[in-house]
Design a protein around this motif. Structure first.
Motif, PDB file in Angstrom:
ATOM      1  N   ASN A 164       0.816  -1.215   0.000  1.00  0.00           N
ATOM      2  CA  ASN A 164       0.000   0.000   0.000  1.00  0.00           C
ATOM      3  C   ASN A 164       0.848   1.263   0.000  1.00  0.00           C
ATOM      4  O   ASN A 164       1.982   1.275   0.497  1.00  0.00           O
ATOM      5  CB  ASN A 164      -0.924   0.013   1.213  1.00  0.00           C
ATOM      6  N   HIS A 165       0.258   2.334  -0.527  1.00  0.00           N
ATOM      7  CA  HIS A 165       0.919   3.638  -0.544  1.00  0.00           C
ATOM      8  C   HIS A 165      -0.137   4.700  -0.271  1.00  0.00           C
ATOM      9  O   HIS A 165      -1.249   4.622  -0.797  1.00  0.00           O
ATOM     10  CB  HIS A 165       1.590   3.889  -1.904  1.00  0.00           C
ATOM     11  N   PRO A 166       0.169   5.717   0.549  1.00  0.00           N
ATOM     12  CA  PRO A 166      -0.861   6.687   0.943  1.00  0.00           C
ATOM     13  C   PRO A 166      -1.431   7.523  -0.189  1.00  0.00           C
ATOM     14  O   PRO A 166      -2.521   8.085  -0.052  1.00  0.00           O
ATOM     15  CB  PRO A 166      -0.144   7.568   1.975  1.00  0.00           C
ATOM     16  N   THR A 167      -0.728   7.625  -1.319  1.00  0.00           N
ATOM     17  CA  THR A 167      -1.276   8.359  -2.470  1.00  0.00           C
ATOM     18  C   THR A 167      -1.346   7.484  -3.717  1.00  0.00           C
ATOM     19  O   THR A 167      -1.493   7.999  -4.826  1.00  0.00           O
ATOM     20  CB  THR A 167      -0.441   9.613  -2.779  1.00  0.00           C
ATOM     21  N   ASP A 168      -1.234   6.173  -3.570  1.00  0.00           N
ATOM     22  CA  ASP A 168      -1.279   5.231  -4.701  1.00  0.00           C
ATOM     23  C   ASP A 168      -0.173   5.492  -5.717  1.00  0.00           C
ATOM     24  O   ASP A 168      -0.324   5.193  -6.911  1.00  0.00           O
ATOM     25  CB  ASP A 168      -2.645   5.271  -5.411  1.00  0.00           C
ATOM     26  N   ASP A 169       0.945   6.070  -5.280  1.00  0.00           N
ATOM     27  CA  ASP A 169       2.076   6.298  -6.174  1.00  0.00           C
ATOM     28  C   ASP A 169       2.575   4.953  -6.697  1.00  0.00           C
ATOM     29  O   ASP A 169       2.987   4.087  -5.922  1.00  0.00           O
ATOM     30  CB  ASP A 169       3.188   7.025  -5.421  1.00  0.00           C
ATOM     31  N   ALA A 170       2.547   4.787  -8.011  1.00  0.00           N
ATOM     32  CA  ALA A 170       2.879   3.488  -8.599  1.00  0.00           C
ATOM     33  C   ALA A 170       4.319   3.082  -8.333  1.00  0.00           C
ATOM     34  O   ALA A 170       4.629   1.896  -8.209  1.00  0.00           O
ATOM     35  CB  ALA A 170       2.604   3.503 -10.095  1.00  0.00           C
ATOM     36  N   ARG A 171       5.237   4.077  -8.258  1.00  0.00           N
ATOM     37  CA  ARG A 171       6.635   3.748  -7.968  1.00  0.00           C
ATOM     38  C   ARG A 171       6.769   3.204  -6.550  1.00  0.00           C
ATOM     39  O   ARG A 171       7.474   2.218  -6.316  1.00  0.00           O
ATOM     40  CB  ARG A 171       7.498   4.998  -8.151  1.00  0.00           C
ATOM     41  N   GLY A 172       6.066   3.849  -5.599  1.00  0.00           N
ATOM     42  CA  GLY A 172       6.116   3.364  -4.228  1.00  0.00           C
ATOM     43  C   GLY A 172       5.514   1.986  -4.086  1.00  0.00           C
ATOM     44  O   GLY A 172       6.030   1.140  -3.355  1.00  0.00           O
ATOM     45  N   VAL A 173       4.413   1.742  -4.791  1.00  0.00           N
ATOM     46  CA  VAL A 173       3.800   0.412  -4.788  1.00  0.00           C
ATOM     47  C   VAL A 173       4.783  -0.618  -5.336  1.00  0.00           C
ATOM     48  O   VAL A 173       4.953  -1.712  -4.779  1.00  0.00           O
ATOM     49  CB  VAL A 173       2.500   0.423  -5.610  1.00  0.00           C
ATOM     50  N   ALA A 174       5.464  -0.272  -6.437  1.00  0.00           N
ATOM     51  CA  ALA A 174       6.399  -1.208  -7.059  1.00  0.00           C
ATOM     52  C   ALA A 174       7.557  -1.555  -6.131  1.00  0.00           C
ATOM     53  O   ALA A 174       7.983  -2.714  -6.043  1.00  0.00           O
ATOM     54  CB  ALA A 174       6.937  -0.611  -8.360  1.00  0.00           C
ATOM     55  N   VAL A 175       8.071  -0.560  -5.410  1.00  0.00           N
ATOM     56  CA  VAL A 175       9.182  -0.812  -4.497  1.00  0.00           C
ATOM     57  C   VAL A 175       8.755  -1.753  -3.375  1.00  0.00           C
ATOM     58  O   VAL A 175       9.494  -2.671  -3.000  1.00  0.00           O
ATOM     59  CB  VAL A 175       9.712   0.521  -3.932  1.00  0.00           C
ATOM     60  N   SER A 176       7.563  -1.555  -2.842  1.00  0.00           N
ATOM     61  CA  SER A 176       7.084  -2.454  -1.786  1.00  0.00           C
ATOM     62  C   SER A 176       6.852  -3.866  -2.317  1.00  0.00           C
ATOM     63  O   SER A 176       7.075  -4.852  -1.606  1.00  0.00           O
ATOM     64  CB  SER A 176       5.802  -1.896  -1.159  1.00  0.00           C
ATOM     65  N   MET A 177       6.383  -3.968  -3.568  1.00  0.00           N
ATOM     66  CA  MET A 177       6.250  -5.300  -4.172  1.00  0.00           C
ATOM     67  C   MET A 177       7.609  -5.980  -4.270  1.00  0.00           C
ATOM     68  O   MET A 177       7.752  -7.177  -3.980  1.00  0.00           O
ATOM     69  CB  MET A 177       5.618  -5.191  -5.559  1.00  0.00           C
ATOM     70  N   LEU A 178       8.615  -5.226  -4.703  1.00  0.00           N
ATOM     71  CA  LEU A 178       9.966  -5.766  -4.802  1.00  0.00           C
ATOM     72  C   LEU A 178      10.449  -6.259  -3.446  1.00  0.00           C
ATOM     73  O   LEU A 178      11.013  -7.354  -3.327  1.00  0.00           O
ATOM     74  CB  LEU A 178      10.907  -4.695  -5.345  1.00  0.00           C
ATOM     75  N   ASP A 179      10.203  -5.462  -2.415  1.00  0.00           N
ATOM     76  CA  ASP A 179      10.613  -5.845  -1.068  1.00  0.00           C
ATOM     77  C   ASP A 179       9.980  -7.177  -0.677  1.00  0.00           C
ATOM     78  O   ASP A 179      10.634  -8.045  -0.086  1.00  0.00           O
ATOM     79  CB  ASP A 179      10.196  -4.742  -0.089  1.00  0.00           C
TER      80      ASP A 179
END
Length: 729
Positions: A164-179
């Motif tokens: 999840n990301h507080p503003t649905d930023d796709a880059r932030g979502v992608a980084v958390s998926m990678l993690d």
């Protein structure tokens, strides 16, 4: 029918099965709130004695909610398999417990029994079982489901990556998926709780995840956990929907509060099946539940919250879902007060769901206003692992930065797999090894790096897209690489591993932030400061109170927080008029959030609404207020719409997050499905200026269409950034 039992010289009487079930339930705050709980420990035991002697057939004769009034009851009765029930029809509840614990009740027999059980039977027997009993029976119940991965096989434990990301930023979502991927997570689903209800926003996230998954040939499935109507609109527009998500409850009235019914669920299921996106199975539904949901919607019909939770499983069972997740500690202490109650509820839910034939997972979680911490979650984690739970959550560092609660981390899944000798889903494990994410011992990249090996993973990083994000070559998943990636998200990504655990620094950082979030719950509403902020922009402010006299009452009596006290109502009556909108400012669970952001959001909103010729009522500042108090305020002042600005529950990454709830034609007793919510309003989340843009869009659209809530979709394009090119090319 009367049920009686005598202890000493006191005879306890229970008028009907509904009351008996409630009084027999182990103590929890939600039943106390509803006025259903036993008044003493002895009364509870007396009820359990009586319940143990009730024939199972009695539950077929005495529906807890009338057949004519409730479609969930009709589903339970009409789908009951009399032939399957015949093997236990001679048993009482107590006899059923003994049979379940015996060797006669093996995996095959329990599978054959499922259709013959009603949720009420499962709930009843769970009430007279110890935790070890719940675990012993649950582990014998095997429920296997498939889409692109196989979930629920013996010796396997799956995880949902929750990026999840507080503003649905796709880059932030992608980084958390990678993690999550580098720590072996994601075989159950990659599932995002979106910050926005915009159909466009959800479609973009779906397309980004699908491109990510397709490019890497990951044998998993994706899901955006938005309202089912949003998902249906997305499917109509050709979005790559794998799973259809919806929260469900155990009564027709509670599901109406969610804006759904069984017919809508069936329509959505058929739409998803028609897409034919599964490769090894067609289980396309994902449901979430939680004890207290029916009570919070005032739709429990006098039935205890655990039995109502079990009834929700009858709805889920109708749709052969891939995943069912009890979000056990998510709602708050008014329903499950502390770690002990959360622990019991999690094991009850898992037991009842598995017994009824559902692929049960658990969001082992708590909020910062509950009396619980990570030690409680560690205990429940191990107990559910021993009970054969199908899947758990995987949240970066156990800290959800959008929903502001604590769950289980990717490290927790590694820990449980190691101590209980479990592996990921077979298709996913094969992929991890192929991608060099696992070695022959099943260790992840992070574990190998922490152990001191060079762990060259350049190829894996390039394929995942991380190299495009950091724009610098690397031969290992180094702290430097994670430092660059973490710029895209406040989530606790790249925190390293010590064996299967987090590092000392990460552990202490979590504890520090948890302490701050706990303190934020008890922050004070600064009425004078907010009044001065509003005065500067020409808005009069009125200060009132709810029925909750203090913080402890507020936390445990949500009904009082939704209602004005009499003096406040009398004061607001003097301001009654033909207002178009009233702004209501309530402390909620973080007064600090509204102290900081309420005045700014109202200022930005009124700027955008200038020229609309609106009659703006004086703003109302409410101490100890909840969202629904806006209905009481608006009704008293005769306002056509209410906008409630309220402090959201503080998370570890954000103790100052505010929510805005817009309701058209508010009235006391409105359903939550009739409101629109904008969340995570704060400088490091959704800025007040961006939130004002969304709020104005919703407000104008509501007035034009004559409705608010789930039927009104946010489409202001204010909060979603474009997906990473590296993940969609």
């Amino acid at each position: 029918m009367q049920y009686r039992f005598t202890i000493g010289n006191i005879t306890y009487s229970f008028n009907d099965l509904k009351k008996l079930l409630a009084k027999a339930t182990p103590h929890r705050s939600g039943d106390v709130l509803a006025g259903l709980a036993a008044e003493s420990a002895q009364e509870r035991v007396a009820a359990q004695y009586c319940l143990a002697d009730v024939p199972l057939g009695r539950f077929l004769e005495e529906p807890l909610i009338p057949y004519e009034q409730d479609e969930v009851t009709r589903l339970i009765v009409d789908s009951h398999d009399a032939n399957a029930f015949s093997m236990i029809s001679h048993l009482t509840v107590g006899g059923f417990r003994d049979w379940l614990l015996s060797d006669d009740a093996d995996e095959i027999t329990l599978a054959d029994l499922r259709g013959g059980l009603t949720p009420e039977m499962a709930a009843a027997v769970s009430k007279i079982m110890r935790l070890q009993d719940l675990i012993s029976v649950s582990r014998k119940c095997r429920v296997v489901t498939k889409f692109r991965s196989t979930i629920g096989l013996p010796g396997r434990l799956s995880t949902r990556v929750q990026p999840n990301h507080p503003t649905d930023d796709a880059r932030g979502v992608a980084v958390s998926m990678l993690d999550g991927l580098v720590l072996g997570g994601g075989d159950a689903v990659i599932g995002i709780n979106p910050a926005s209800d915009s159909v466009d926003a959800c479609i973009r996230l779906l397309e980004m995840i699908d491109a990510f998954r397709t490019r890497l040939e990951i044998p998993t499935q994706s899901c955006i956990l938005t309202h089912i109507t949003t998902t249906m609109l997305a499917m109509q527009r050709g979005a790559p929907v794998d799973l259809v998500f919806q929260s469900i409850a155990g009564s027709q009235a509670a599901n109406t509060g969610f804006g759904i019914d069984i017919a809508m669920l069936k329509e959505a299921q058929q739409m998803a099946l028609a897409l034919n996106r599964g490769t090894i199975g067609n289980n396309v539904m994902y449901f979430e539940t939680g004890q207290g949901s029916a009570l919070s919607a005032n739709a429990h019909h006098g039935v205890d919250q655990q039995t109502m939770e079990a009834r929700a499983y009858a709805v889920a069972r109708e749709f052969s879902p891939l995943l069912v997740n009890t979000v056990v500690g998510f709602i708050g202490p008014e329903y499950l007060f502390n770690g002990k109650q959360i622990m019991r509820a999690g094991l009850e839910d898992h037991f009842c769901g598995k017994l009824l034939g559902l692929p049960m997972g658990c969001d082992i979680c708590y909020t910062n206003h509950a009396e619980a911490d990570q030690d409680d979650m560690d205990t429940l984690l191990v107990l559910l692992g021993a009970a054969g739970c199908n899947f758990i959550m995987g949240v970066p560092g156990a800290d959800d930065i959008m929903l502001n609660y604590q769950s289980t981390s990717f490290h927790d899944a590694l820990f449980l797999r190691k101590v209980l000798n479990k592996r990921p889903a077979p298709e996913f494990e094969e992929w991890l090894i192929k991608m060099h994410m696992f070695d022959e011992q099943g260790r992840t990249i992070e574990q190998r790096r922490a152990a001191g090996s060079s762990a060259p993973v350049l190829a894996a990083l390039e394929e995942i897209g991380a190299e495009a994000a950091v724009e610098t070559p690397s031969t290992e998943l180094s702290p430097t690489a994670w430092g660059r990636l973490s710029e895209f998200t406040p989530a606790r990504v790249g925190i390293g591993a010590v064996g299967v655990s987090q590092t000392t620094r990460a552990t202490l950082s979590f504890q520090k932030d948890h302490a701050a979030a706990r303190d934020a719950v008890y922050s004070q509403l600064d009425v004078q400061l907010i009044s001065e902020q509003l005065q500067v922009i020409g808005v009069e402010a009125i200060s009132v109170c709810s029925l909750a006299c203090g913080r402890n009452e507020y936390l445990q009596r949500p009904d009082w927080g939704r209602t004005l006290d009499e003096r406040s109502r009398e004061a607001l009556t003097e301001y009654s008029g033909q207002w178009d909108v009233v702004f209501v400012i309530a402390d909620g669970l973080s007064a600090a959030a509204v102290n900081e952001g309420a005045g700014r959001l109202i200022k930005e909103t009124l700027k955008l609404l200038d020229g609309d010729s609106l009659r703006i009522a004086p703003a109302v500042i409410v101490e100890q207020g909840r969202v629904a108090i806006g209905d009481d305020v608006a009704t008293t002042m005769n306002a056509g719409a209410a906008v409630v600005l309220i402090g959201e529950r503080p998370g570890l990454s954000s103790a100052d997050s505010m929510g805005a709830y817009m309701t058209l034609n508010p009235r006391v007793g409105m359903l939550d499905s009739e409101r629109n919510c904008i969340s995570n309003i704060r400088e490091s989340g959704l800025s007040p200026a961006a939130a004002a843009k969304t709020l104005c869009y919703l407000f104008r659209a509501a007035r034009t269409l004559g409705l608010s809530g789930v039927s009104l979709k946010e489409n202001s394009e204010s909060s979603l950034e474009a997906p990473l090119k590296a993940l969609t090319s």
